[in-house]
Design a protein around this motif. Structure first.
Motif, PDB file in Angstrom:
ATOM      1  N   ALA A 277      94.443  21.263  93.812  1.00  0.00           N
ATOM      2  CA  ALA A 277      94.988  20.659  92.591  1.00  0.00           C
ATOM      3  C   ALA A 277      93.883  20.082  91.728  1.00  0.00           C
ATOM      4  N   ARG A 278      92.896  19.457  92.350  1.00  0.00           N
ATOM      5  CA  ARG A 278      91.791  18.876  91.571  1.00  0.00           C
ATOM      6  C   ARG A 278      90.954  19.962  90.911  1.00  0.00           C
ATOM      7  N   ARG A 279      90.734  21.063  91.612  1.00  0.00           N
ATOM      8  CA  ARG A 279      90.000  22.164  90.989  1.00  0.00           C
ATOM      9  C   ARG A 279      90.768  22.718  89.790  1.00  0.00           C
ATOM     10  N   ARG A 280      92.041  22.972  89.991  1.00  0.00           N
ATOM     11  CA  ARG A 280      92.832  23.544  88.898  1.00  0.00           C
ATOM     12  C   ARG A 280      92.899  22.595  87.707  1.00  0.00           C
ATOM     13  N   ALA A 281      92.825  21.302  87.960  1.00  0.00           N
ATOM     14  CA  ALA A 281      92.922  20.318  86.876  1.00  0.00           C
ATOM     15  C   ALA A 281      91.740  20.393  85.918  1.00  0.00           C
ATOM     16  N   ILE A 282      90.591  20.872  86.385  1.00  0.00           N
ATOM     17  CA  ILE A 282      89.425  20.955  85.506  1.00  0.00           C
ATOM     18  C   ILE A 282      89.244  22.353  84.928  1.00  0.00           C
ATOM     19  N   ALA A 283      90.129  23.274  85.274  1.00  0.00           N
ATOM     20  CA  ALA A 283      89.940  24.684  84.913  1.00  0.00           C
ATOM     21  C   ALA A 283      90.343  24.975  83.475  1.00  0.00           C
ATOM     22  N   ASP A 284      89.527  25.792  82.831  1.00  0.00           N
ATOM     23  CA  ASP A 284      89.937  26.395  81.563  1.00  0.00           C
ATOM     24  C   ASP A 284      90.704  27.686  81.822  1.00  0.00           C
ATOM     25  N   ALA A 285      90.489  28.270  83.004  1.00  0.00           N
ATOM     26  CA  ALA A 285      91.241  29.451  83.429  1.00  0.00           C
ATOM     27  C   ALA A 285      91.231  29.503  84.949  1.00  0.00           C
TER      28      ALA A 285
ATOM     29  N   GLU B 298      90.123  42.677  89.691  1.00  0.00           N
ATOM     30  CA  GLU B 298      89.303  43.180  88.581  1.00  0.00           C
ATOM     31  C   GLU B 298      90.055  43.089  87.258  1.00  0.00           C
ATOM     32  N   ALA B 299      91.341  43.366  87.282  1.00  0.00           N
ATOM     33  CA  ALA B 299      92.137  43.311  86.054  1.00  0.00           C
ATOM     34  C   ALA B 299      92.174  41.893  85.498  1.00  0.00           C
ATOM     35  N   GLN B 300      92.271  40.904  86.377  1.00  0.00           N
ATOM     36  CA  GLN B 300      92.264  39.519  85.909  1.00  0.00           C
ATOM     37  C   GLN B 300      90.917  39.154  85.287  1.00  0.00           C
ATOM     38  N   VAL B 301      89.843  39.603  85.922  1.00  0.00           N
ATOM     39  CA  VAL B 301      88.507  39.331  85.395  1.00  0.00           C
ATOM     40  C   VAL B 301      88.335  39.977  84.020  1.00  0.00           C
ATOM     41  N   GLN B 302      88.748  41.231  83.898  1.00  0.00           N
ATOM     42  CA  GLN B 302      88.598  41.941  82.635  1.00  0.00           C
ATOM     43  C   GLN B 302      89.420  41.280  81.530  1.00  0.00           C
ATOM     44  N   ALA B 303      90.642  40.871  81.848  1.00  0.00           N
ATOM     45  CA  ALA B 303      91.491  40.212  80.854  1.00  0.00           C
ATOM     46  C   ALA B 303      90.871  38.895  80.389  1.00  0.00           C
ATOM     47  N   LEU B 304      90.273  38.170  81.319  1.00  0.00           N
ATOM     48  CA  LEU B 304      89.646  36.904  80.962  1.00  0.00           C
ATOM     49  C   LEU B 304      88.448  37.112  80.041  1.00  0.00           C
ATOM     50  N   LEU B 305      87.620  38.100  80.358  1.00  0.00           N
ATOM     51  CA  LEU B 305      86.451  38.362  79.514  1.00  0.00           C
ATOM     52  C   LEU B 305      86.868  38.800  78.116  1.00  0.00           C
ATOM     53  N   ALA B 306      87.969  39.506  78.012  1.00  0.00           N
ATOM     54  CA  ALA B 306      88.455  39.908  76.693  1.00  0.00           C
ATOM     55  C   ALA B 306      88.827  38.694  75.848  1.00  0.00           C
ATOM     56  N   LEU B 307      89.271  37.624  76.507  1.00  0.00           N
ATOM     57  CA  LEU B 307      89.621  36.395  75.795  1.00  0.00           C
ATOM     58  C   LEU B 307      88.401  35.535  75.480  1.00  0.00           C
ATOM     59  N   TRP B 308      87.488  35.453  76.422  1.00  0.00           N
ATOM     60  CA  TRP B 308      86.383  34.516  76.288  1.00  0.00           C
ATOM     61  C   TRP B 308      85.162  35.059  75.557  1.00  0.00           C
TER      62      TRP B 308
END
Length: 208
Positions: free
Chosen positions: A165-173, A186-196
């Motif tokens: 919970a503490r880790r997720r609380a500081i997460a931007d993703a 891999e799909a999650q990583v690729q989707a994140l890079l497309a956003l960031w």
């Protein structure tokens, strides 16, 4: 100046190292603080002499490297010992981290930092925090499957780490790595890079 500084973290057995490798394969510049710590504690590493002086020669194996199992037993059974070990290694890791980040040029940098959630210093140095998360049951099973580990040892280490919970609380993703295969990860990583990152922002080695 790097295009983006990302702090990557996750509990033991979360799959953080796999995500780090996927990011590196897409052209981001990876600075792995765990790898740096291993280099510092291998035979001839800069951390060996001060660790032996602080804890005794019995934590150094026959090759001159840190006996990680012996040191883990001491550190996770004694908060004071863990603090002494960190006081030795963290300044050395910090200097090496800055040196390696400087080699990124204009590429985004991923700092793989297991203790990022515990460190305000680290959070101030990154622009985005990415957390790799899974259930404690999954963590335990993955860690216990490693050579030299048991279910009990895995549970002790997980209990010593900061909560999910503490880790997720500081997460931007958050990347969820529970009950999925590599393709889904891999799909999650690729989707994140497309956003960031803008198109082509990961560097020349990025996957289109």
């Amino acid at each position: 100046m790097p295009a983006l500084r990302i702090g990557l973290t996750g509990g033991i057995g979360s799959g953080k190292s796999t995500v780090a490798a996927l990011l590196a394969a897409r052209g981001l510049h990876l600075v792995d603080t765990d790898a740096i710590a291993r280099e510092l504690t291998q035979s001839g590493g800069a951390g060996i002499a001060p660790i032996a002086a602080a804890f005794g020669d019995h934590v150094i194996d026959a090759t001159g490297a840190l006996d990680r199992g012996a040191m883990r037993t001491i550190a996770f059974g004694d908060a004071g010992a863990k603090a002494r070990l960190e006081a030795i290694l963290h300044p050395l890791i910090g200097r090496a981290t800055l040196e390696r980040a400087a080699a990124a040029g204009e590429r985004p940098v991923v700092f793989d930092v297991p203790l990022l959630a515990e460190s305000e210093h680290w959070r101030a140095r990154v622009e985005r925090v990415l957390v790799v998360d899974c259930s404690e049951a999954t963590q335990t099973a993955r860690v216990a499957a490693r050579p030299g580990w048991s279910v009990e040892a895995a549970r002790r280490v997980i209990a010593q780490q900061v909560s999910r919970a503490r880790r997720r609380a500081i997460a931007d993703a958050v990347i969820h790595n529970d009950g999925i295969g590599l393709a889904e990860l891999e799909a999650q990583v690729q989707a994140l890079l497309a956003l960031w990152l803008p198109a082509g922002g990961a560097g020349a080695g990025a996957t289109p």
